[in-house]
Design a protein around this motif. Sequence first.
Motif, PDB file in Angstrom:
ATOM      1  N   ARG A  69      -6.420   0.934 -13.356  1.00  0.00           N
ATOM      2  CA  ARG A  69      -6.303   0.318 -12.033  1.00  0.00           C
ATOM      3  C   ARG A  69      -7.667  -0.139 -11.510  1.00  0.00           C
ATOM      4  O   ARG A  69      -7.814  -1.257 -11.014  1.00  0.00           O
ATOM      5  CB  ARG A  69      -5.677   1.304 -11.044  1.00  0.00           C
ATOM      6  N   VAL A  70      -8.634   0.741 -11.601  1.00  0.00           N
ATOM      7  CA  VAL A  70      -9.974   0.424 -11.092  1.00  0.00           C
ATOM      8  C   VAL A  70     -10.572  -0.758 -11.841  1.00  0.00           C
ATOM      9  O   VAL A  70     -11.117  -1.684 -11.233  1.00  0.00           O
ATOM     10  CB  VAL A  70     -10.893   1.665 -11.190  1.00  0.00           C
TER      11      VAL A  70
ATOM     12  N   LYS B 112       0.830  -1.202   0.000  1.00  0.00           N
ATOM     13  CA  LYS B 112       0.000   0.000   0.000  1.00  0.00           C
ATOM     14  C   LYS B 112       0.860   1.245   0.000  1.00  0.00           C
ATOM     15  O   LYS B 112       0.561   2.237  -0.660  1.00  0.00           O
ATOM     16  CB  LYS B 112      -0.926  -0.024   1.219  1.00  0.00           C
ATOM     17  N   GLU B 113       1.982   1.215   0.749  1.00  0.00           N
ATOM     18  CA  GLU B 113       2.861   2.370   0.808  1.00  0.00           C
ATOM     19  C   GLU B 113       3.597   2.572  -0.510  1.00  0.00           C
ATOM     20  O   GLU B 113       3.854   3.704  -0.914  1.00  0.00           O
ATOM     21  CB  GLU B 113       3.870   2.179   1.939  1.00  0.00           C
ATOM     22  N   GLU B 114       3.932   1.484  -1.185  1.00  0.00           N
ATOM     23  CA  GLU B 114       4.708   1.587  -2.419  1.00  0.00           C
ATOM     24  C   GLU B 114       3.863   2.051  -3.602  1.00  0.00           C
ATOM     25  O   GLU B 114       4.407   2.552  -4.586  1.00  0.00           O
ATOM     26  CB  GLU B 114       5.336   0.229  -2.732  1.00  0.00           C
ATOM     27  N   LEU B 115       2.557   1.889  -3.546  1.00  0.00           N
ATOM     28  CA  LEU B 115       1.708   2.274  -4.666  1.00  0.00           C
ATOM     29  C   LEU B 115       1.526   3.786  -4.690  1.00  0.00           C
ATOM     30  O   LEU B 115       1.044   4.388  -3.727  1.00  0.00           O
ATOM     31  CB  LEU B 115       0.336   1.595  -4.552  1.00  0.00           C
ATOM     32  N   ASP B 116       1.910   4.393  -5.796  1.00  0.00           N
ATOM     33  CA  ASP B 116       1.734   5.832  -5.973  1.00  0.00           C
ATOM     34  C   ASP B 116       0.316   6.078  -6.471  1.00  0.00           C
ATOM     35  O   ASP B 116       0.010   5.860  -7.643  1.00  0.00           O
ATOM     36  CB  ASP B 116       2.763   6.357  -6.975  1.00  0.00           C
TER      37      ASP B 116
ATOM     38  N   ARG C  33      -8.527   2.930  -2.790  1.00  0.00           N
ATOM     39  CA  ARG C  33      -7.136   2.661  -2.395  1.00  0.00           C
ATOM     40  C   ARG C  33      -6.155   2.764  -3.559  1.00  0.00           C
ATOM     41  O   ARG C  33      -4.946   2.862  -3.333  1.00  0.00           O
ATOM     42  CB  ARG C  33      -7.024   1.270  -1.792  1.00  0.00           C
ATOM     43  N   VAL C  34      -6.661   2.727  -4.806  1.00  0.00           N
ATOM     44  CA  VAL C  34      -5.745   2.694  -5.951  1.00  0.00           C
ATOM     45  C   VAL C  34      -5.798   3.968  -6.783  1.00  0.00           C
ATOM     46  O   VAL C  34      -5.168   4.034  -7.841  1.00  0.00           O
ATOM     47  CB  VAL C  34      -6.032   1.467  -6.843  1.00  0.00           C
ATOM     48  N   VAL C  35      -6.542   4.969  -6.336  1.00  0.00           N
ATOM     49  CA  VAL C  35      -6.626   6.238  -7.065  1.00  0.00           C
ATOM     50  C   VAL C  35      -6.289   7.393  -6.120  1.00  0.00           C
ATOM     51  O   VAL C  35      -6.218   7.222  -4.899  1.00  0.00           O
ATOM     52  CB  VAL C  35      -8.029   6.445  -7.673  1.00  0.00           C
TER      53      VAL C  35
END
Length: 233
Positions: free
Chosen positions: A30-31, A8-12, A49-51
Amino acid sequence: MGRRARAKEELDTELADLPPELRWRQWMGRVEAVIFAAHEPVPRDVLARVVGRDCNLDRLIDDIRDELRGRPYELVSVAGGWQHRTRTGFADAIRAATGLGAAVTKPLSQTEALILMCIAYFQPITRGELGRVFGKEISRDVIGHLRALGFIAAGPRSPTPGAPYTNVTTKAFLSHFGFESLRDLPDIELLEDAGLLSKDKLLADSFPDGFGATAAGVDGDDEDIERDEPLAG
């Protein structure tokens, strides 16, 4: 630190180094990927969480849907989330090629459909309360079958003698019938006005044999049924 936390931390999510158009396309990808990989409808908080924090998920979903027009599958809003589903017009082709869906699930009987409808509109409701609505004791076999199908589950205990479990609908019920939430159920007064639902019919003594329980019992016996993702409202 766990693997999930590190990922989670590594995903920009903000993608601030990309121009707006490319950032939007990346968020869309991503979505759609998350929804495609999931076996169940994906809720908003998971997609968030991905945007980026300022991403308008509703507009993003609309853009994905626009791109899927004319494709054999679509993105639908159901059971509190989003899910990819094959368009119904391609069901025959899928069965012919793979055999999937060849064994059609037996439709609900009139009795089961009426009881399920009653639970959906009046939940949480006990088996005894259902019996008073229909004027007959409701068979545990009928309730058990609806539970086995995943359409209903045990809800909170009723504040009545014996504290029986109530019955409520589940996410599987919403997903199967294409509802995003219980708010999408047709207005009960409109159904009555249209002649599609009648309290007189519900109370009529015209149900098939086996509708009532074969042995008298009390609601308290229902409490040993396994619970499964109840939706109380």
